[in-house]
Design an enzyme around this catalytic site. Structure first.
Site, PDB file in Angstrom:
ATOM      1  N   GLY A   8       0.834  -1.201   0.000  1.00  0.00           N
ATOM      2  CA  GLY A   8       0.000   0.000   0.000  1.00  0.00           C
ATOM      3  C   GLY A   8       0.865   1.245   0.000  1.00  0.00           C
ATOM      4  O   GLY A   8       2.093   1.167  -0.064  1.00  0.00           O
ATOM      5  N   ASP A 102      -5.281  -2.603  -5.620  1.00  0.00           N
ATOM      6  CA  ASP A 102      -5.761  -3.096  -4.316  1.00  0.00           C
ATOM      7  C   ASP A 102      -7.288  -3.061  -4.271  1.00  0.00           C
ATOM      8  O   ASP A 102      -7.931  -3.964  -3.740  1.00  0.00           O
ATOM      9  CB  ASP A 102      -5.132  -2.307  -3.153  1.00  0.00           C
ATOM     10  CG  ASP A 102      -5.333  -0.793  -3.247  1.00  0.00           C
ATOM     11  OD1 ASP A 102      -5.756  -0.291  -4.315  1.00  0.00           O
ATOM     12  OD2 ASP A 102      -5.064  -0.113  -2.240  1.00  0.00           O
ATOM     13  N   ASP A 122     -12.502   0.252   2.079  1.00  0.00           N
ATOM     14  CA  ASP A 122     -11.108  -0.021   2.456  1.00  0.00           C
ATOM     15  C   ASP A 122     -10.530   1.215   3.156  1.00  0.00           C
ATOM     16  O   ASP A 122     -10.514   2.302   2.579  1.00  0.00           O
ATOM     17  CB  ASP A 122     -10.309  -0.353   1.187  1.00  0.00           C
ATOM     18  CG  ASP A 122      -8.897  -0.846   1.494  1.00  0.00           C
ATOM     19  OD1 ASP A 122      -8.298  -0.405   2.499  1.00  0.00           O
ATOM     20  OD2 ASP A 122      -8.382  -1.665   0.720  1.00  0.00           O
TER      21      ASP A 122
HETATM   22  N1  LIG Z   1       0.201  -3.135  12.647  1.00  0.00           N
HETATM   23  C1  LIG Z   1      -0.061  -1.963  12.053  1.00  0.00           C
HETATM   24  N2  LIG Z   1       0.940  -1.248  11.528  1.00  0.00           N
HETATM   25  C2  LIG Z   1       0.701  -0.074  10.932  1.00  0.00           C
HETATM   26  N3  LIG Z   1      -0.519   0.480  10.800  1.00  0.00           N
HETATM   27  C3  LIG Z   1      -1.562  -0.176  11.299  1.00  0.00           C
HETATM   28  C4  LIG Z   1      -1.395  -1.442  11.931  1.00  0.00           C
HETATM   29  N4  LIG Z   1      -2.609  -1.864  12.300  1.00  0.00           N
HETATM   30  C5  LIG Z   1      -3.496  -0.902  11.948  1.00  0.00           C
HETATM   31  N5  LIG Z   1      -2.870   0.134  11.364  1.00  0.00           N
HETATM   32  C6  LIG Z   1      -3.542   1.326  10.825  1.00  0.00           C
HETATM   33  O1  LIG Z   1      -3.670   1.098   9.443  1.00  0.00           O
HETATM   34  C7  LIG Z   1      -3.520   2.301   8.727  1.00  0.00           C
HETATM   35  C8  LIG Z   1      -2.874   1.968   7.402  1.00  0.00           C
HETATM   36  O2  LIG Z   1      -3.717   1.050   6.721  1.00  0.00           O
HETATM   37  P1  LIG Z   1      -3.212   0.215   5.493  1.00  0.00           P
HETATM   38  O3  LIG Z   1      -4.428  -0.511   4.986  1.00  0.00           O
HETATM   39  O4  LIG Z   1      -2.024  -0.587   5.819  1.00  0.00           O
HETATM   40  O5  LIG Z   1      -2.791   1.397   4.501  1.00  0.00           O
HETATM   41  P2  LIG Z   1      -2.078   1.359   3.077  1.00  0.00           P
HETATM   42  O6  LIG Z   1      -2.610   0.135   2.361  1.00  0.00           O
HETATM   43  O7  LIG Z   1      -2.502   2.624   2.437  1.00  0.00           O
HETATM   44  O8  LIG Z   1      -0.593   1.290   3.283  1.00  0.00           O
HETATM   45  C9  LIG Z   1      -2.688   3.219   9.603  1.00  0.00           C
HETATM   46  O9  LIG Z   1      -3.233   4.524   9.557  1.00  0.00           O
HETATM   47  C10 LIG Z   1      -2.841   2.643  11.014  1.00  0.00           C
HETATM   48  O10 LIG Z   1      -3.708   3.460  11.797  1.00  0.00           O
HETATM   49  C1  LIG Z   2      -6.915   4.837  -4.050  1.00  0.00           C
HETATM   50  C2  LIG Z   2      -5.547   4.330  -3.632  1.00  0.00           C
HETATM   51  C3  LIG Z   2      -4.612   5.520  -3.477  1.00  0.00           C
HETATM   52  C4  LIG Z   2      -5.686   3.601  -2.292  1.00  0.00           C
HETATM   53  O1  LIG Z   2      -4.411   3.255  -1.824  1.00  0.00           O
HETATM   54  P1  LIG Z   2      -4.116   2.839  -0.286  1.00  0.00           P
HETATM   55  O2  LIG Z   2      -4.840   3.789   0.598  1.00  0.00           O
HETATM   56  O3  LIG Z   2      -4.661   1.432  -0.132  1.00  0.00           O
HETATM   57  O4  LIG Z   2      -2.646   2.876  -0.129  1.00  0.00           O
HETATM   58  C5  LIG Z   2      -4.996   3.300  -4.677  1.00  0.00           C
HETATM   59  O5  LIG Z   2      -5.937   2.308  -4.898  1.00  0.00           O
HETATM   60  C6  LIG Z   2      -4.631   3.963  -5.977  1.00  0.00           C
HETATM   61  O6  LIG Z   2      -3.571   4.506  -6.141  1.00  0.00           O
HETATM   62  N1  LIG Z   2      -5.560   3.921  -6.977  1.00  0.00           N
HETATM   63  C7  LIG Z   2      -5.375   4.502  -8.285  1.00  0.00           C
HETATM   64  C8  LIG Z   2      -6.417   5.539  -8.560  1.00  0.00           C
HETATM   65  C9  LIG Z   2      -7.819   4.970  -8.683  1.00  0.00           C
HETATM   66  O7  LIG Z   2      -8.130   3.887  -8.143  1.00  0.00           O
HETATM   67  O8  LIG Z   2      -8.641   5.616  -9.360  1.00  0.00           O
HETATM   68  K   LIG Z   3      -4.704  -0.861   0.824  1.00  0.00           K
END
Ligand SMILES: Nc1ncnc2c1ncn2[C@@H]1O[C@H](COP(=O)(O)OP(=O)(O)O)[C@@H](O)[C@H]1O
Ligand SMILES: CC(C)(COP(=O)(O)O)[C@@H](O)C(=O)NCCC(=O)O
Ligand SMILES: [K+]
Length: 249
Positions: A8, A102, A122
């Protein structure tokens, strides 16, 4: 064993499965490629053979991670790719390659688990909502800032909003109007998140009445699970879709 990765914007979620491709052995959440390699190295016991991954990072970042995995573990890596149609779901974007991978995998997983119409929410760096009708048509979705982005925008674009993580956590004990900055900001952002969720539910009801399943996933899903008691919280929903999109023969 099989390594699965969901890269992510903020964190890499990883897990290792037995060679049967079903039974999870171990997993975690890490902040960088180096931390991932360290976590996996600690566990040389894994004897990794194959890896499947999804990434919403840049091509260069993903290429670099894949190169490290091949170099260090000698695994073969399969990456999730955009598709117009898969497992009975039709990508709803005008330009299907632009839909975040994702999101695509989470909605593939959601439609599979629901066997019908679903709303996939999500909660990561961004918050996303995606709608899939009972016939597998993806209607599209919405993207807005997640909790970390909302909070950090306020912290970095104002002069007087400053507080630490411990105070932030304490502020979530209630949703009463804040009597201190930290409470006002944390609860305000929380209410925005909940309001977003309720609006998505209303829209889904307009489309499908009561006949749909709501999925909550992403690291911050627990922040809103209280407002949707009927929702299914599936932290590994992206991995469900990843296994569908990247079968390892
Ligand atoms: N073990 C963990 N480590 C880091 N972040 C976590 C964890 N568990 C929950 N979180 C929460 O998840 C959020 C990030 O979600 P995530 O779905 O991993 O994001 P992304 O896919 O955008 O990287 C953070 O803001 C945090 O609050
Ligand atoms: C919307 C998102 C930024 C979400 O990313 P995340 O929060 O899971 O890191 C990702 O799915 C992305 O870069 N999407 C491309 C733009 C779109 O879905 O229209
Ligand atoms: K994600």
């Amino acid at each position: 064993m099989i390594l699965e990765l969901d890269c992510g914007n903020s964190f890499i979620k990883w897990r290792v499965l037995r060679p049967d491709g079903i039974t999870p052995v171990e997993g975690g959440v890490v902040g960088s490629d180096d931390d991932l390699l360290a976590s996996l190295n600690d566990a040389k016991k894994f004897q990794l053979e194959k890896c499947r991954l999804v990434s919403v990072r840049t091509q260069a970042e993903t290429d670099s991670l894949v190169a490290s995995l091949v170099d260090v573990f000698g695994v073969s890596v399969v990456r999730a790719m955009p598709a117009r149609e898969m497992a009975g779901v039709r990508n709803g974007y005008e330009d299907y390659e632009r839909l975040g991978l994702d999101r695509w995998l989470a909605l593939l997983g959601g439609f599979h688990l629901a066997s019908g119409a679903c709303l996939v929410l999500d909660f990561g760096t961004a918050v996303t909502a995606d709608f899939v009708a009972a016939d597998g048509g993806h209607l599209g979705g919405f993207i807005c800032p997640g909790m970390p982005l909302m909070r950090n925008q306020l912290r970095t674009h104002t002069r007087k909003i400053r507080y630490d993580d411990i105070a932030a956590e304490r502020a979530h004990e209630s949703l009463a109007p804040g009597r201190a900055t930290v409470e006002a900001v944390e609860r305000g952002c929380m209410l925005m998140l909940r309001g977003f969720v309720l609006t998505q539910l209303e829209l889904a009801e307009q489309y499908w009445g009561k006949d749909f399943v709501v999925f909550l996933t992403g690291g911050d899903a627990n922040l809103v699970s209280g407002v949707v008691p009927e929702a299914r919280v599936v932290p590994d929903l992206v991995f469900v879709g990843l296994a569908m999109a990247c079968p390892l023969s």
